[in-house]
Scaffold this motif. Structure first.
Motif, mmCIF file in Angstrom:
data_model
loop_
_atom_site.group_PDB
_atom_site.id
_atom_site.type_symbol
_atom_site.label_atom_id
_atom_site.label_comp_id
_atom_site.label_asym_id
_atom_site.label_seq_id
_atom_site.Cartn_x
_atom_site.Cartn_y
_atom_site.Cartn_z
ATOM 1 N N GLN A 1 -20.468 77.680 107.255
ATOM 2 C CA GLN A 1 -21.096 78.397 108.364
ATOM 3 C C GLN A 1 -22.119 79.408 107.877
ATOM 4 O O GLN A 1 -22.060 79.893 106.754
ATOM 5 N N SER A 2 -23.068 79.714 108.755
ATOM 6 C CA SER A 2 -24.146 80.679 108.483
ATOM 7 C C SER A 2 -25.067 80.218 107.363
ATOM 8 O O SER A 2 -25.627 81.042 106.631
ATOM 9 N N ALA B 1 -19.625 70.591 113.831
ATOM 10 C CA ALA B 1 -18.391 71.368 113.745
ATOM 11 C C ALA B 1 -18.153 71.847 112.316
ATOM 12 O O ALA B 1 -17.735 72.997 112.089
ATOM 13 N N CYS B 2 -18.437 71.001 111.330
ATOM 14 C CA CYS B 2 -18.282 71.405 109.930
ATOM 15 C C CYS B 2 -19.232 72.552 109.584
ATOM 16 O O CYS B 2 -18.858 73.490 108.863
ATOM 17 N N SER C 1 -12.903 66.476 109.873
ATOM 18 C CA SER C 1 -12.292 67.252 110.943
ATOM 19 C C SER C 1 -10.947 67.790 110.491
ATOM 20 O O SER C 1 -10.139 67.036 109.929
ATOM 21 N N PRO C 2 -10.661 69.077 110.717
ATOM 22 C CA PRO C 2 -9.364 69.612 110.290
ATOM 23 C C PRO C 2 -8.205 69.099 111.131
ATOM 24 O O PRO C 2 -7.048 69.243 110.753
ATOM 25 N N ARG D 1 -20.271 74.821 111.434
ATOM 26 C CA ARG D 1 -19.891 76.061 112.131
ATOM 27 C C ARG D 1 -18.615 76.693 111.579
ATOM 28 O O ARG D 1 -18.199 77.742 112.065
ATOM 29 N N ARG D 2 -17.987 76.022 110.605
ATOM 30 C CA ARG D 2 -16.743 76.528 110.029
ATOM 31 C C ARG D 2 -16.964 76.971 108.591
ATOM 32 O O ARG D 2 -17.857 76.446 107.909
ATOM 33 N N PRO D 3 -16.118 77.905 108.089
ATOM 34 C CA PRO D 3 -16.152 78.206 106.656
ATOM 35 C C PRO D 3 -15.802 76.945 105.863
ATOM 36 O O PRO D 3 -15.011 76.124 106.349
ATOM 37 N N GLU E 1 -19.233 65.980 114.820
ATOM 38 C CA GLU E 1 -18.343 66.353 113.733
ATOM 39 C C GLU E 1 -19.087 67.106 112.633
ATOM 40 O O GLU E 1 -18.573 68.064 112.057
#
Length: 323
Positions: A62-63, A54-55, A304-305, A57-59, A51
């Motif tokens: 991310q990066s 996953a966070c 998690s969304p 890797r998301r806006p 989890e």
């Protein structure tokens, strides 16, 4: 991969770290713009590493170029032999420096260490130097989950001081996790001993779970007294700077917290039943000779969304800096 990075604490620093740092270097990953994204999280042991990944890797996370992680454990039963810090770094294609604070022995064992508790820095640029930095050990016992009360541990509070180049410029990047139950004065001593190994000048980033509770939490009576203070004066727990001497030590080292943290915004949720206005601000970033980009400082729930379940009881703290 490079596991033979020089330990800067070897030259007589006191106290000394119990375990050497573990370092895995990878090729630099370049950004298309002249900014540096910094993210901090207490990973709560890394029990929900998927989890957390996953966070990241998301806006808006991310990066990230620098990821500071407190409470990342290794050798967990559900991932035997896996190092959660290097596992995250591998998935994100980043370099990793991991400082083990404590080794844990199961009941009945006098020598075998089966897991570790520690802190890690992930970096989009390879590390040039890495130091495991032992800190003052407060006399207040640490809190341990009931299921682990019979376990024994070896080690000492340990942070990290690293050096890497971003955009051709050298940066010091540091991380520390301070004691959660001791007095603010003892946390100040921890910070002071950590900063003895932190360069006094130059561009720098520091962060960590500083446990700025403004109180001592070493007994049930003190915890109840803190709960009463939360009802009477909740603002102090979201703006603890005036109650925690550690912030004076940061300023003396030229490290500034303004602009890189969201003012008066809590970062810790020990229960969803507690109103946001009464939750404390425990996680902090600080910088020196670096300018935060306006509007990028944020506190992001590790959720998690889809299922909306938290991956940690702490929130992510992030900011973008001008290079």
């Amino acid at each position: 991969m490079d596991r033979d990075v020089r330990d800067l604490t070897a030259a007589g620093a006191k106290p000394t770290p119990y375990f050497p740092p573990i370092v895995v270097n990878r090729a630099a990953r370049r950004r298309p713009d002249a900014r540096l994204r910094v993210v901090l999280l207490n990973a709560a042991g890394g029990r929900k590493v998927r989890e957390i990944l996953a966070c990241l890797r998301r806006p808006p996370l991310q990066s990230a170029d620098v990821i500071l992680l407190c409470e990342v454990n290794t050798g967990m039963k559900r991932r035997p032999g896996r190092d959660l810090a290097t596992e995250l770094a591998e998935a994100l294609e980043m370099s990793c420096a991991y400082a083990r604070e404590f080794g844990l022995r199961p009941p009945g064992s006098e020598s075998e260490i089966v897991s570790y508790m520690g802190n890690a820095i992930l970096s989009a640029a390879p590390f040039e130097d890495v130091a495991a930095v032992a800190m003052h050990k407060p006399p207040t016992p640490m809190a341990w989950p009931m299921r682990m009360r019979r376990w024994s541990r070896v080690g000492t509070p340990t942070g990290l001081v690293t050096r890497a180049k971003f955009g051709g410029e050298e940066l010091t990047v540091g991380l520390a996790h301070l004691h959660s139950r001791c007095t603010p004065a003892e946390r100040g001593r921890q910070m002071a001993t950590y900063l003895e190994s932190f360069p006094a000048a130059g561009r720098a980033i520091f962060g960590g779970d500083l446990n700025t509770t403004t109180t001592e939490l070493s007994s049930r009576a003190l915890i109840l007294a803190t709960a009463r203070q939360m009802l009477a004066n909740p603002d102090r727990f979201r703006a603890p700077e005036g109650y925690e001497p550690l912030f004076d030590h940061l300023r003396e080292r030229g490290l500034e917290i303004e602009g890189v943290n969201v003012a008066n915004r809590a970062t810790f949720t020990f229960s969803g039943l507690i109103p946001r206005s009464m939750r404390p601000k425990l996680d902090w970033l600080a910088v020196r000779e670096l300018r935060p980009i306006a509007g990028t400082a944020a506190v992001v729930a590790p959720r998690s969304p889809i299922l909306m379940r938290r991956a940690s009881d702490h929130d992510f703290v992030m900011v973008d800096l001008e290079l």
